[in-house]
Design a protein around this motif. Structure first.
Motif: not given
Length: 290
Positions: A87-91, A96-98, A127-129, A148-154
């Motif tokens: 959770h913290r890695v994702k945040n 960093v992305t922002s 981050a999605l992982i 993969i579905s979520e990644l391609t959609r993004y």
């Protein structure tokens, strides 16, 4: 007189016989009593041992139950800590992305802007992982069809292509370890980004197919194909200087896999890599793919 003496002798013999029988019966009775008493003592001793063994087993069972309870508690704490780490890695990745996105607004150079946007997409793939690891029950493996579905959609939404490209997926219902899911997700990201940028020009519509399946018991195969314009004729991919291509080749090596890119009615990217979910005896490990 003789008759009387014989009668007296018979009476005496009878008395001796009766006494012997009584003595023998008494001895037999004593033996039986002794045997019964000995059996009673053995039974008492056995019961005492059984009671002692049962007490020892109860103590061991109690200890094992306590140990199992402690282990379950430690496992739950470990899972919670792992989820918190993800959770913290994702945040942190999103932060960093922002920051990168905010910085890109002030960039004037188009090449720099493009590089920052490509980095943003790579970070989002990672981050999605971590987001899925935090949300799902498993803290070490990723369900690839959903990811993969979520990644391609993004990726499709990030380019806002207006439905120009259709994505078709054929993904086996398999889960990969994080150590494989992250490089594979980055390879998919690079391949799809290159396809969206270069494969379909002037609003041309196209199809991108993504396949991931077993290749025998020891390997997986990822294939990403498009029906676009393909690579320039005579292009040597080994000599071609491209960060995306070099990144995909390096990620394939990280997977202990083999990477190819070729023209086939468009561009076909293939990555064949080892199945880490299979447990091998030490003497039968698959050979490293070169």
């Amino acid at each position: 007189m003789n008759s009387q003496n014989q009668l007296e002798r018979l009476r005496t013999e009878q008395a001796h016989r009766t006494r012997n029988i009584m003595v023998a019966g008494l001895v037999l009775l004593l033996i039986i009593i002794a045997l019964l008493f000995n059996r009673y003592l053995i039974k008492q001793k056995t019961n005492s041992k059984l009671v002692a063994n049962q007490r020892e087993l109860d103590q061991k069972n109690s200890f094992l139950e306590t140990l199992n309870t402690e282990q379950d508690k430690l496992l739950k704490e470990k899972e919670w800590l792992l989820k918190e780490v993800h959770h913290r890695v994702k945040n942190n990745l999103q932060m960093v992305t922002s920051l990168l996105y905010s910085q890109s607004v002030y960039l004037q150079d188009d090449t720099a802007k493009l590089a920052v946007k490509d980095s943003l997409r790579r970070m989002q793939a990672m981050a999605l992982i971590h987001q899925k690891l935090y949300q799902d029950d498993s803290t070490s493996s990723i369900a690839m069809p959903e990811y993969i579905s979520e990644l391609t959609r993004y990726l499709q939404e990030s380019f806002d292509d207006g439905g120009q490209i259709t994505f078709r997926q054929s993904i086996e219902p398999l889960s990969l370890d994080v150590s494989q899911a992250i490089p594979l997700g980055l390879i998919i990201t690079e391949s799809i980004v290159n396809t969206i940028k270069h494969a379909f020009l002037n609003g041309q519509k196209g199809v991108v197919s993504i396949e991931l399946h077993h290749d025998g018991p020891d390997y997986f195969v990822l294939k990403i194909a498009d029906n676009g314009i393909g690579m320039p004729t005579g292009l040597d991919t080994k000599e071609y200087n491209s960060l995306g291509l070099e990144l995909m080749q390096g990620l394939a090596k990280q997977l202990n896999g083999h990477f190819t890119i070729e023209n086939r009615n468009g561009v076909l990217v293939t990555v064949r890599f080892v199945n880490l979910n299979k447990h091998y005896p030490e003497t039968t490990l698959p050979e490293k793919i070169s």
